[in-house]
Design an enzyme around this catalytic site. Sequence first.
Site, short mmCIF file in Angstrom:
data_model
loop_
_atom_site.label_atom_id
_atom_site.label_comp_id
_atom_site.label_asym_id
_atom_site.label_seq_id
_atom_site.Cartn_x
_atom_site.Cartn_y
_atom_site.Cartn_z
N MET A 16 0.66 -1.22 0.02
CA MET A 16 -0.08 -0.08 0.08
C MET A 16 0.88 1.47 -0.06
O MET A 16 0.70 2.29 -0.63
CB MET A 16 -0.89 0.06 1.23
CG MET A 16 -2.00 -1.16 1.00
SD MET A 16 -3.18 -0.53 -0.38
CE MET A 16 -4.05 0.70 0.29
N ARG A 76 12.40 1.07 6.90
CA ARG A 76 13.56 0.62 7.90
C ARG A 76 14.36 -0.10 7.30
O ARG A 76 14.31 -0.85 6.18
CB ARG A 76 12.59 -0.18 8.89
CG ARG A 76 12.23 -1.44 8.38
CD ARG A 76 11.41 -2.29 9.38
NE ARG A 76 10.71 -3.50 9.08
CZ ARG A 76 10.32 -4.27 9.82
NH1 ARG A 76 10.10 -4.29 11.04
NH2 ARG A 76 9.66 -5.46 9.26
N VAL A 106 2.30 1.61 7.61
CA VAL A 106 2.74 0.11 8.22
C VAL A 106 1.62 -0.62 8.97
O VAL A 106 0.58 0.04 9.01
CB VAL A 106 3.84 0.40 9.24
CG1 VAL A 106 5.14 1.33 8.94
CG2 VAL A 106 3.32 1.33 10.47
N ALA A 116 -1.04 -2.19 11.44
CA ALA A 116 -1.92 -1.63 12.35
C ALA A 116 -1.21 -2.11 13.74
O ALA A 116 -0.80 -3.43 13.55
CB ALA A 116 -3.32 -1.67 12.28
N ASN A 172 -4.93 0.37 9.01
CA ASN A 172 -6.30 -0.25 9.47
C ASN A 172 -6.26 -0.08 11.22
O ASN A 172 -6.53 -1.19 11.68
CB ASN A 172 -6.88 -1.50 9.06
CG ASN A 172 -7.47 -1.41 7.64
OD1 ASN A 172 -8.17 -0.29 7.42
ND2 ASN A 172 -7.33 -2.55 6.87
N SER A 220 -9.31 2.94 1.30
CA SER A 220 -9.90 1.78 0.93
C SER A 220 -9.62 1.72 -0.70
O SER A 220 -9.62 2.69 -1.43
CB SER A 220 -11.45 1.75 0.95
OG SER A 220 -11.94 0.57 0.63
N HIS A 233 -16.87 0.53 7.12
CA HIS A 233 -16.75 0.08 5.65
C HIS A 233 -16.45 -1.49 5.47
O HIS A 233 -16.91 -2.11 4.53
CB HIS A 233 -15.84 1.04 4.99
CG HIS A 233 -15.32 0.72 3.56
ND1 HIS A 233 -14.24 -0.29 3.48
CD2 HIS A 233 -15.49 1.01 2.46
CE1 HIS A 233 -14.24 -0.42 2.32
NE2 HIS A 233 -14.83 0.44 1.33
N ASN A 234 -15.23 -1.81 6.23
CA ASN A 234 -14.84 -2.95 6.16
C ASN A 234 -15.80 -4.12 6.55
O ASN A 234 -16.04 -5.38 6.11
CB ASN A 234 -13.63 -3.24 6.83
CG ASN A 234 -12.33 -2.66 6.39
OD1 ASN A 234 -12.50 -1.71 5.28
ND2 ASN A 234 -11.16 -3.10 6.53
N GLU A 237 -18.36 -4.50 3.85
CA GLU A 237 -17.69 -5.42 2.91
C GLU A 237 -17.64 -6.77 3.02
O GLU A 237 -17.96 -7.62 2.27
CB GLU A 237 -15.98 -4.93 2.86
CG GLU A 237 -15.12 -5.56 1.78
CD GLU A 237 -14.04 -5.26 1.94
OE1 GLU A 237 -12.91 -5.98 2.34
OE2 GLU A 237 -13.43 -4.08 1.97
N LYS A 243 -8.55 -10.18 8.76
CA LYS A 243 -7.73 -9.28 9.36
C LYS A 243 -8.01 -8.57 10.58
O LYS A 243 -7.76 -7.51 11.27
CB LYS A 243 -7.01 -8.31 8.42
CG LYS A 243 -6.15 -8.98 7.22
CD LYS A 243 -5.35 -8.03 6.39
CE LYS A 243 -4.49 -8.43 5.56
NZ LYS A 243 -3.74 -7.59 4.73
N HIS A 271 -34.34 -7.06 38.21
CA HIS A 271 -33.72 -5.92 37.34
C HIS A 271 -34.81 -4.99 36.90
O HIS A 271 -34.72 -3.91 36.28
CB HIS A 271 -33.23 -6.61 35.83
CG HIS A 271 -31.87 -7.27 36.24
ND1 HIS A 271 -30.93 -6.73 36.64
CD2 HIS A 271 -31.67 -8.73 36.10
CE1 HIS A 271 -29.82 -7.57 36.79
NE2 HIS A 271 -30.43 -8.90 36.46
#
Length: 463
Positions: A14, A34, A78, A80, A106, A132, A190-191, A194, A261, A446
């Site tokens: 990305m 790096r 990098v 998340a 993300n 995205s 959004h994900n 998806e 993910k 309750h």
Amino acid sequence: MSKKVLGIIGLGVMGKSLALNAISHKIPLSVYNRLTEEEKDVVPNFIAENTTEDILGFTDIGGFVASLESPRKILIMVKAGAAVDAVIDSIQQFLSSDDILIDGGNSHYKETIKRAETLKEKGIHLIGLGVSGGEEGARKGPCMMPGGSEKSYLKIANVLEKISAKDEEGKPCCSYIGNNGAGHFVKMVHNGIEYGDMQLIAESFDVLSKTKDYEYISKLFFTWNSEELSSYLLEISAKILEVKEREEYLLDKILDKAGNKGTGAWSSTAALELGVPTTVKTAAVFARYISSYKTTRVKLSNEKENTKKEYNTVDEELLKQAYDFTRTINLHQGLQLIYEASKEYSWKLNLSEVCRIWTNGCIIKSEKIKEYSKRLQKVDILLDDREIVGQLREQEEAVQAIISYAVSNRISIPCIMAAYNYWISITNKNSSANLIQAQRDYFGAHTFNRTDNEESVFFHHNW
């Protein structure tokens, strides 16, 4: 040598794609990666492939920061989590007040909120940027969802809006979302949407595959995609079904264990925390989890009597309606989650604008989202729109028929079922929750409200 406008940290898939995007828009750029044994050639190779005075490459973080104009604008690309914190820790000593860090991964929105508060104490701004579109989108123009202070966004807006996708009117698919973690929250939802859309297409494919071959299903999906059901995910699914490897369909060679993910689960967790029923995307998350139990599935399948079943052909028009119905419910639930989060965190999010920037560059772009962007200019949530509700009512019988077909043929359709159950529940005046309240009062005192008294008054019964 003149100072550069934008810095990018991380030349993975990305990061590299966004860097190439910036180069194509003639944005003066410094890149950093790096220096490890595995990645020692990343920066030299990138510079060698892109020889221009507008690009500088670094493996020294101090030199990288020094190469940027003030206030510095640095996009962090990098993984998340801990990697983001490591980058922020390593770069802080070189930054000055009013410099802007942009986390384009993300990241979880709560982590973004914490990081923004910590950096704010040092005069450094953090923008949590949802991106995205995958590798291709990043290279050619992604959808971007920036959250942070509006003041800091305005300083970077020209760059982000230049490299973003453009909607059908030529406007950038990048717009200020809201304060602190708002951008990453919207990207997370959004994900989640998806996940739901992908699973729904897989369910439609599964239903069709009992009686139709891949070529037929591909053509049907292409037909749907040429009409009001058009979407990026439907288009690529139709293309996937065409691909062969040595005269065999590649799809048949792919193991049926879906990865994830974490953003889908995060989205469902956020819904639970905010009390919003996002049943479709949560069903999709669990469907992926179930798919990972391949050994168990094979074992239980072998134990079941294995007789060849004859399937009746499914009514494709009814399936099309069920597909459309479920997508609408999925989008409604996701957008309602954003709506409730906006109130909870005082983000003042504009759902119409969120849908507008989702119309291009992102994975869930579709004709339906274009339509809903316009409708949300007049209503707060989709189920406030009488035409949408009327269409869902008209499609209800089709959904019932597809569920009946799937159940009688042992076909798993968790998203379609989740959408239908939600719809039945949300359109019924009365529910069985009165018994649940009685049970809670019985074992835990309750309390409950009464139908013959004001809702603000609570009662307890000595059961």
